[in-house]
Enzyme design. Structure first.
Site, PDB file in Angstrom:
ATOM      1  CG  HIS A 259      -2.100   0.837   1.172  1.00 39.35           C
ATOM      2  ND1 HIS A 259      -3.096   0.669   0.231  1.00 39.35           N
ATOM      3  CD2 HIS A 259      -2.474   1.899   1.919  1.00 39.35           C
ATOM      4  CE1 HIS A 259      -4.034   1.591   0.412  1.00 39.35           C
ATOM      5  NE2 HIS A 259      -3.674   2.350   1.426  1.00 39.35           N
TER       6      HIS A 259
ATOM      7  CE  LYS B 208      -7.401   8.563   1.234  1.00 41.70           C
ATOM      8  NZ  LYS B 208      -7.757   9.198   2.526  1.00 41.70           N
TER       9      LYS B 208
ATOM     10  CE  LYS C  17      -3.110   7.596   1.180  1.00 41.81           C
ATOM     11  NZ  LYS C  17      -3.785   8.462   2.179  1.00 41.81           N
TER      12      LYS C  17
ATOM     13  CG  ASP D 148      -4.791  11.632   1.291  1.00 40.87           C
ATOM     14  OD1 ASP D 148      -4.258  12.751   1.434  1.00 40.87           O
ATOM     15  OD2 ASP D 148      -4.993  10.842   2.241  1.00 40.87           O
TER      16      ASP D 148
ATOM     17  CD  GLU E 251      -7.714  12.534   2.611  1.00 38.90           C
ATOM     18  OE1 GLU E 251      -8.455  11.894   1.843  1.00 38.90           O
ATOM     19  OE2 GLU E 251      -7.265  12.059   3.665  1.00 38.90           O
TER      20      GLU E 251
ATOM     21  CG  ASP F 211      -6.312  13.153   6.854  1.00 41.77           C
ATOM     22  OD1 ASP F 211      -6.627  13.100   8.059  1.00 41.77           O
ATOM     23  OD2 ASP F 211      -5.838  12.172   6.247  1.00 41.77           O
TER      24      ASP F 211
ATOM     25  CE  LYS G  51      -7.602   9.906   8.544  1.00 41.68           C
ATOM     26  NZ  LYS G  51      -6.235   9.866   7.981  1.00 41.68           N
TER      27      LYS G  51
ATOM     28  CD  GLU H   1      -9.931   7.578   4.637  1.00 35.72           C
ATOM     29  OE1 GLU H   1      -9.674   7.878   3.469  1.00 35.72           O
ATOM     30  OE2 GLU H   1      -9.220   7.940   5.597  1.00 35.72           O
TER      31      GLU H   1
HETATM   32  C1  MUC Z   1      -4.888   9.101   5.059  1.00 38.96           C
HETATM   33  O1  MUC Z   1      -4.028   9.954   5.030  1.00 38.96           O
HETATM   34  O2  MUC Z   1      -6.013   9.437   4.757  1.00 38.96           O
HETATM   35  C2  MUC Z   1      -6.554   6.502   4.602  1.00 38.96           C
HETATM   36  C3  MUC Z   1      -6.738   5.616   3.595  1.00 38.96           C
HETATM   37  C4  MUC Z   1      -5.481   5.195   3.176  1.00 38.96           C
HETATM   38  O3  MUC Z   1      -5.226   4.414   2.278  1.00 38.96           O
HETATM   39  O4  MUC Z   1      -4.534   5.806   3.913  1.00 38.96           O
HETATM   40  C5  MUC Z   1      -5.176   6.606   4.829  1.00 38.96           C
HETATM   41  C6  MUC Z   1      -4.528   7.709   5.509  1.00 38.96           C
HETATM   42 MG    MG Z   2      -5.464  11.493   4.279  1.00 40.98          MG
END
Ligand code: MUC
Ligand code: MG
Length: 375
Positions: free
Chosen positions: A24, A169, A171, A200, A226, A251, A275, A329
């Site tokens: 991941h 989402k 990254k 994000d 994000e 976030d 969170k 999420e």
């Molecule tokens: C984040 O920064 O949001 C949430 C889902 C994911 O894959 O990592 C996170 C952390």
């Molecule tokens: Mg995030």
């Protein structure tokens, strides 16, 4: 203290390492496993509450680490709770907050275990301790982060076909913005208009870089941006929120109640990712939700990729919020190869179902704990 109050007699912390189903890849770390601190709090009425403190990528996401959280709880938090009334969570967390600065992740797991025990004691769910769940189903997106565009597309199409998720989402922030934005656009094109795509950046861009590339993401129909910039640049989040049509979500910037009040004042984000870990527990998460509601800022139910205990704790409090416009999420358990509970969360139709039953409504699988606990 009443003679009849149950007293806390034992607090145990266990680090559990569970492998992920695939690497991941986030802007700051690549995860091959998730490390969670599992907390058990036992009282002399025989009731055990369970909690979880979990972060992402060692110390690359936040100031707490799994090993540090275990030490903080064992050495500094547990002595404040032992021999105290297990039913008075306000008094217990007041003592913890007065004597231990920061360390919101460790505190969140502790408070979760206290709430689980109290729910079991009163035979109500954790959501009911907060006045009740508005919904017992929460929308759940999936994060595509294999690091490979074609693999991400295949994963997305499979999950859409299975009706497991309809929002993804991505990254980004590991590569140059140009490469990242091409990756996002390719995925958006492959999944089509009916599927929502959010990104994000995990703080990887400077404000000027963000201003240039969010424009392109907005033009490509991306639904939500994000934490594009560093968590210390609150004013920058406000400027980006004002400048773009696409919603900007805070976030890392919106961690504690103290961050939330500042961001509400300047509208640093039109959405907050709440969170339980960042806020330091469910009560503080609810306080942030209240501030956001008053400021007309929408909520998104975030995760630190907790396992089932932390994920269910989050689901109980998120289910009590009225302004969860952007879903959640809460897919953490689905990223892991195994589970440490007897009754895993039910994911169906792009949602999860809030467990029924007292407290969190979940039960540990001790054999699995023994299998995965760190020696
Ligand atoms: C984040 O920064 O949001 C949430 C889902 C994911 O894959 O990592 C996170 C952390
Ligand atoms: Mg995030």
């Amino acid at each position: 203290k009443k003679m009849s109050s149950p007293i806390i007699i034992n607090i145990e912390t266990i680090i559990v390492d569970l492998p992920t189903i695939r690497p991941h890849k986030l802007s700051m770390a690549t995860m091959m496993a998730q490390s969670m601190v599992i907390i058990k709090i036992t009282s002399d009425d025989g009731i055990e509450g369970i909690g979880e403190s979990t972060t992402i990528g060692g110390m690359t996401y936040g100031a707490e680490s799994p090993e540090g959280m275990k030490l903080t709880i064992d050495k500094y938090i547990a002595p404040l709770l032992l021999n105290q009334d297990a039913t008075n969570i306000n008094a217990l967390m007041y003592a913890v907050n007065k004597n231990v600065k920061g360390n919101t992740f460790a505190k969140a797991g502790i408070e979760t275990a206290l709430l689980d025990a109290q729910g079991k004691r009163l035979n109500v769910s954790v959501a009911q301790l907060f006045g009740g769940a508005i919904t017992n189903r929460l929308g759940v997106l999936w994060t595509l982060a294999s690091g490979d565009t074609q693999k991400d597309i295949d994963e997305a199409l499979r999950l859409v076909a299975e009706n497991r998720h309809n929002t993804f989402k991505l990254k980004i922030g590991r590569n140059t913005p140009k490469v990242d934005v091409a990756h996002v656009s390719a995925i958006k094109k492959a999944v089509g208009d009916d599927i929502k795509i959010t990104v994000d950046i995990n703080q990887a861009w400077t404000e000027s870089v963000a201003k240039k590339w969010i424009q392109v993401l907005q033009d490509n129909g991306i639904d939500l941006i994000e934490q594009p910039i560093t968590n210390t640049n609150f004013d920058g989040l406000a400027r980006l929120t004002e400048y773009f049509h696409v919603p900007i979500m805070a976030d890392e910037a919106c961690a504690t109640i103290f961050d939330a009040i500042k961001l509400c004042k300047i509208r640093g984000g039109s959405v907050f990712a709440v969170k339980v870990m960042k806020a330091g527990g469910l009560y503080n998460t609810a306080k942030i939700a209240g501030m956001a509601e008053a400021a007309d800022i929408s909520l998104y139910g975030g995760t630190m990729l907790e396992g089932t205990i932390g994920t269910v704790a989050s689901a109980h409090i998120f289910s009590a919020f009225s302004n969860m416009d952007w879903g959640t999420e809460l897919f953490g358990p689905l990223l892991l190869t195994d589970d440490i509970v007897v009754n895993p969360i039910k994911y169906e139709n792009c949602t999860l179902e809030l467990p029924k039953g007292a407290g969190l409504g979940i039960e540990l699988d001790e054999d699995k704990i023994n299998k995965y606990k760190r020696p």
